[in-house]
Design a protein around this motif. Structure first.
Motif, PDB file in Angstrom:
ATOM      1  N   ILE A 165       0.784  -1.039   0.074  1.00 32.95           N
ATOM      2  CA  ILE A 165       0.122   0.018   0.178  1.00 32.95           C
ATOM      3  C   ILE A 165       0.856   1.322   0.077  1.00 32.95           C
ATOM      4  N   PRO A 167       1.586   5.682  -0.771  1.00 28.11           N
ATOM      5  CA  PRO A 167       0.889   6.965  -0.716  1.00 28.11           C
ATOM      6  C   PRO A 167       1.177   7.616  -2.050  1.00 28.11           C
ATOM      7  N   SER A 194      -2.024   4.866  -4.250  1.00 24.77           N
ATOM      8  CA  SER A 194      -2.858   5.914  -3.649  1.00 24.77           C
ATOM      9  C   SER A 194      -3.846   6.169  -4.812  1.00 24.77           C
ATOM     10  N   GLU A 195      -4.981   6.669  -4.305  1.00 23.71           N
ATOM     11  CA  GLU A 195      -6.261   7.114  -5.394  1.00 23.71           C
ATOM     12  C   GLU A 195      -5.934   8.383  -6.015  1.00 23.71           C
ATOM     13  N   GLY A 223      -8.531   2.135  -5.198  1.00 25.64           N
ATOM     14  CA  GLY A 223      -9.383   2.631  -4.215  1.00 25.64           C
ATOM     15  C   GLY A 223      -8.697   3.299  -3.019  1.00 25.64           C
ATOM     16  N   GLY A 224      -9.190   3.772  -2.161  1.00 24.84           N
ATOM     17  CA  GLY A 224      -8.838   4.739  -0.929  1.00 24.84           C
ATOM     18  C   GLY A 224      -8.736   3.952   0.098  1.00 24.84           C
ATOM     19  N   PHE A 242       3.195  -1.235   4.076  1.00 29.00           N
ATOM     20  CA  PHE A 242       2.574   0.172   4.292  1.00 29.00           C
ATOM     21  C   PHE A 242       3.571   1.304   4.126  1.00 29.00           C
ATOM     22  N   SER A 245       0.749   7.652   6.458  1.00 24.99           N
ATOM     23  CA  SER A 245       0.716   8.228   7.566  1.00 24.99           C
ATOM     24  C   SER A 245       0.575   7.508   8.725  1.00 24.99           C
ATOM     25  N   LYS A 251      -3.719   1.916  12.174  1.00 22.11           N
ATOM     26  CA  LYS A 251      -4.635   1.161  12.079  1.00 22.11           C
ATOM     27  C   LYS A 251      -4.254  -0.156  11.081  1.00 22.11           C
ATOM     28  N   VAL A 252      -3.315   0.020  10.322  1.00 22.31           N
ATOM     29  CA  VAL A 252      -2.938  -1.291   9.602  1.00 22.31           C
ATOM     30  C   VAL A 252      -2.291  -2.164  10.616  1.00 22.31           C
ATOM     31  N   GLU A 266       6.020   2.249   6.669  1.00 23.78           N
ATOM     32  CA  GLU A 266       6.922   3.519   6.670  1.00 23.78           C
ATOM     33  C   GLU A 266       6.089   4.650   6.710  1.00 23.78           C
ATOM     34  N   LEU A 267       6.453   5.458   7.726  1.00 25.16           N
ATOM     35  CA  LEU A 267       5.306   6.406   8.381  1.00 25.16           C
ATOM     36  C   LEU A 267       5.842   7.715   8.246  1.00 25.16           C
ATOM     37  N   GLY A 268       5.263   8.667   9.132  1.00 29.34           N
ATOM     38  CA  GLY A 268       5.698  10.309   9.041  1.00 29.34           C
ATOM     39  C   GLY A 268       6.782  10.382   9.601  1.00 29.34           C
ATOM     40  N   CYS A 300       8.019  12.636   3.430  1.00 29.09           N
ATOM     41  CA  CYS A 300       8.110  12.128   4.826  1.00 29.09           C
ATOM     42  C   CYS A 300       9.488  12.519   5.493  1.00 29.09           C
TER      43      CYS A 300
HETATM   44  P1  NAD Z   1      -2.351   7.992   4.170  1.00 24.19           P
HETATM   45  O1  NAD Z   1      -1.928   7.341   5.213  1.00 24.19           O
HETATM   46  O2  NAD Z   1      -3.749   8.621   4.250  1.00 24.19           O
HETATM   47  O3  NAD Z   1      -2.389   6.810   2.888  1.00 24.19           O
HETATM   48  C1  NAD Z   1      -1.281   6.104   2.444  1.00 24.19           C
HETATM   49  C2  NAD Z   1      -2.171   4.849   1.866  1.00 24.19           C
HETATM   50  O4  NAD Z   1      -2.813   4.163   2.639  1.00 24.19           O
HETATM   51  C3  NAD Z   1      -3.077   5.418   0.763  1.00 24.19           C
HETATM   52  O5  NAD Z   1      -2.981   4.396  -0.541  1.00 24.19           O
HETATM   53  C4  NAD Z   1      -4.266   5.189   1.426  1.00 24.19           C
HETATM   54  O6  NAD Z   1      -5.444   4.945   0.574  1.00 24.19           O
HETATM   55  C5  NAD Z   1      -4.006   4.024   2.181  1.00 24.19           C
HETATM   56  N1  NAD Z   1      -4.753   3.630   3.457  1.00 24.19           N
HETATM   57  C6  NAD Z   1      -5.475   4.818   4.466  1.00 24.19           C
HETATM   58  N2  NAD Z   1      -6.177   4.288   5.198  1.00 24.19           N
HETATM   59  C7  NAD Z   1      -5.831   3.287   5.472  1.00 24.19           C
HETATM   60  C8  NAD Z   1      -5.998   2.056   6.112  1.00 24.19           C
HETATM   61  N3  NAD Z   1      -6.947   2.207   7.370  1.00 24.19           N
HETATM   62  N4  NAD Z   1      -5.807   0.651   5.795  1.00 24.19           N
HETATM   63  C9  NAD Z   1      -5.068   0.408   4.686  1.00 24.19           C
HETATM   64  N5  NAD Z   1      -4.641   1.320   3.883  1.00 24.19           N
HETATM   65  C10 NAD Z   1      -4.875   2.729   4.117  1.00 24.19           C
HETATM   66  O7  NAD Z   1      -1.137   8.760   3.738  1.00 24.19           O
HETATM   67  P2  NAD Z   1      -0.753  10.042   2.519  1.00 24.19           P
HETATM   68  O8  NAD Z   1      -1.721  11.138   2.872  1.00 24.19           O
HETATM   69  O9  NAD Z   1      -1.283   9.246   1.383  1.00 24.19           O
HETATM   70  O10 NAD Z   1       0.639  10.079   2.631  1.00 24.19           O
HETATM   71  C11 NAD Z   1       1.248  11.057   3.257  1.00 24.19           C
HETATM   72  C12 NAD Z   1       1.804  10.351   4.587  1.00 24.19           C
HETATM   73  O11 NAD Z   1       2.907   9.249   4.181  1.00 24.19           O
HETATM   74  C13 NAD Z   1       2.685  11.149   5.339  1.00 24.19           C
HETATM   75  O12 NAD Z   1       2.497  11.166   6.585  1.00 24.19           O
HETATM   76  C14 NAD Z   1       4.152  10.760   5.243  1.00 24.19           C
HETATM   77  O13 NAD Z   1       5.007  11.239   5.821  1.00 24.19           O
HETATM   78  C15 NAD Z   1       4.068   9.268   4.840  1.00 24.19           C
HETATM   79  N6  NAD Z   1       4.865   8.702   3.945  1.00 24.19           N
HETATM   80  C16 NAD Z   1       5.977   8.011   4.669  1.00 24.19           C
HETATM   81  C17 NAD Z   1       7.294   7.589   3.964  1.00 24.19           C
HETATM   82  C18 NAD Z   1       8.178   6.897   4.594  1.00 24.19           C
HETATM   83  O14 NAD Z   1       9.056   6.214   3.812  1.00 24.19           O
HETATM   84  N7  NAD Z   1       8.427   6.762   5.736  1.00 24.19           N
HETATM   85  C19 NAD Z   1       7.043   7.765   2.434  1.00 24.19           C
HETATM   86  C20 NAD Z   1       6.199   8.670   2.028  1.00 24.19           C
HETATM   87  C21 NAD Z   1       5.109   9.071   2.696  1.00 24.19           C
END
Ligand code: NAD
Length: 496
Positions: A165, A167, A194-195, A223-224, A242, A245, A251-252, A266-268, A300
């Motif tokens: 999954i 972004p 990402s959608e 999808g989202g 994943f 954010s 949640k994942v 890999e998050l924020g 990120c």
């Molecule tokens: P997001 O978490 O809203 O969405 C990311 C992906 O997850 C999308 O494909 C979305 O559809 C999906 N998603 C959303 N909720 C979900 C759920 N409950 N279960 C499964 N999938 C779900 O994030 P975003 O706004 O698309 O991206 C920005 C975030 O991503 C920022 O916080 C940024 O720091 C982070 N990011 C981290 C890295 C890294 O390598 N650490 C790289 C890029 C972006």
């Protein structure tokens, strides 16, 4: 797998493409587009295409298809997989212009940044191809044991079906960082882009099929978050990788816990760039601009907390202001453009609202960049620099994910390290210094998965990517990236 229709330029809007709800076993699966969502050109705001949404039945079909393809794909030799990965890298290189063009359209990235992304994706497939062709990383290892009557072996095996999954900020790159090691390990995959930026992933998926990867090994669902949630909850998914954010990552992880699925998150981030008193200030400014405003700050790894030693603070701020005012914000086709738009209207509203809230809470804007008329229709925002925000101001504490940087002064290394580490994130950090000994101390004392010393944000497939704390769990890229799609196993046998 069908290739998507050629890119619709603004003059061809009547030919806007429709991305199928899913691609399963190499075939597009359309659902008649009852709930298709628009894909925008980030620089013009124009709709360039539509994306159908997968539903629970399609997610189930995609996962079952990946599951059915697993046994034969896992049984292929690493060398056979390596040849296919090499072919994917070659096809990405040969499709470089088209991939860059689509990336520029959906993200608004300047040409240089879009091209770097394509090069990074190709390099990642090449790296894992070489790892496979070399075969050493896949060979069982004999263990030295304290008992001669038994022999021991350590070996690695593909985890199984991987849900990937991603972004929207580096769609092609993030996708390559997941698909290449997953395929190298022998996993089959279901990718959910990402959608907002999915055309790029549809192109990559088509390339993977064209390279000869067997049908069913890679599948894609559109999808989202709801579709992502269905995918992560599917009982036949063994591994989730994943990127997104921290809020979604939590949640994942909760979902993964139900079946003990393997997870990489890999998050924020809220990373720091530290400018010591002995730094080359012009170089520090260059690193500060690229660290905060590359990809319009939607990184990120954005080093949006800039810490500057008191002795060079005034000099730094004067040069930083000149550099920020010189940033040419505009659409990719504009000349000399150095910063594109934000990815969509909602993202721009979000970032602007965070700036307003931060200012209301006591942050003051030191200076901003500028927009010109070419920016009238897209999702553009001028870069913003905040000076000396209060320590509890949200612009200092929270991830903004836009072109907003904060600068604070410090008087000692201890203070700089304490300020840099005063966050629950821990993704990256940059230190600018002429003192190698000081750099060594910073490298070990900064809480970050990756520390850059006097360099821009370089990333190579050979190094690992990932953060501490709220920035996630696990590592991508490098050998650890491969291992994250494998189970470590052991066998003991009698020596007779
Ligand atoms: P997001 O978490 O809203 O969405 C990311 C992906 O997850 C999308 O494909 C979305 O559809 C999906 N998603 C959303 N909720 C979900 C759920 N409950 N279960 C499964 N999938 C779900 O994030 P975003 O706004 O698309 O991206 C920005 C975030 O991503 C920022 O916080 C940024 O720091 C982070 N990011 C981290 C890295 C890294 O390598 N650490 C790289 C890029 C972006």
């Amino acid at each position: 797998m069908a290739t998507i229709p050629s890119i619709a330029t603004p003059a061809e809007q009547q030919d806007a493409f429709v991305l199928p709800a899913a691609t399963i076993a190499g075939a597009p699966v359309s659902n008649g587009a009852p709930d298709a969502t628009p894909i925008f050109n980030a620089s013009t705001g124009a709709t360039i295409g539509w994306q159908e949404q997968a539903d629970a039945a399609l997610v189930d079909k995609a996962v079952r298809t990946a599951h059915a393809a697993l046994a034969s794909w896992r049984a292929t030799t690493p060398a056979a997989r390596g040849k296919l990965l090499k072919k994917i890298a070659e096809l990405i290189e040969s499709d470089r212009a088209r991939l860059s063009e689509m990336q520029m359209q959906v993200s608004g990235k300047p040409p240089v940044e879009a091209d770097i992304d394509v090069g990074d994706a190709a390099a990642t497939f090449n790296y894992y191809a070489d790892l496979c062709l070399d075969e050493k990383a896949f060979a069982p290892e004999t263990l030295a044991l304290p008992d001669d009557s038994v022999t021991g072996e350590r070996f690695y095996e593909a985890v199984g079906v991987a849900a990937l999954i991603v972004p929207w900020n580096f769609p092609m790159v993030t996708t390559a960082w997941k698909i290449a090691p997953a395929l190298a390990a022998g996993c089959t995959v279901v990718l959910k882009p990402s959608e907002i930026t999915s055309p790029v992933e549809h192109m990559i998926a088509a390339i993977i099929s064209e390279a000869g990867v067997p049908d069913g090994v890679i599948n894609l669902v559109n999808g989202g978050g709801e579709v992502g949630a269905l995918l992560t909850a599917h009982p036949l998914v063994d591994k989730i990788s994943f990127t997104g954010s921290t809020a979604s990552g939590k949640k994942v992880m909760q979902t993964a816990a139900q079946d003990m699925k393997r997870v990489t998150l890999e998050l924020g981030g809220k990373s720091a760039l530290i400018v010591r008193a002995d730094a080359d200030v012009d170089h520090a400014v260059m690193l500060a601009v690229s660290g905060a405003f590359t990809n319009a700050g939607q990184m990120c790894s954005a080093t949006a907390r800039i810490l500057v030693h008191d002795d060079v603070y005034r000099k730094f701020m004067a040069a930083f202001e000149t550099a920020v005012r010189a940033i040419v914000v505009g659409p990719p086709q504009a000349s000399n453009v150095s910063m594109g738009p934000l990815v969509c209207a909602a993202q721009r509203t979000r970032v602007q609202s965070l700036v307003e809230q931060g200012v209301e809470a006591g942050a003051s804007i030191a200076f901003s960049g500028r927009l010109d008329q070419a920016c009238a229709d897209g999702f553009f925002m001028a870069p913003v620099v905040i000076a000396e925000p209060p320590a509890d101001n949200l612009l200092w504490t929270d991830e903004v994910f836009g072109p907003v940087a904060c600068v604070k002064s410090f008087r000692s290394d201890e203070e700089a390290i304490a300020l840099a580490n005063d966050t629950r994130y821990g993704l990256v950090a940059t230190v600018v210094t002429a003192d190698r000994e000081a750099a060594r101390r910073y490298k070990t004392q900064l809480r970050a998965g990756l520390v850059w010393i006097n360099t821009p944000q370089l990333i190579f497939p050979q190094i690992c990517w990932g953060g501490l704390g709220l920035s996630g769990i696990g590592r991508e890229l490098g050998l650890a990236g491969l291992r994250s799609y494998q189970e470590l196993r052991h066998a003991l046998a009698d020596a007779s």
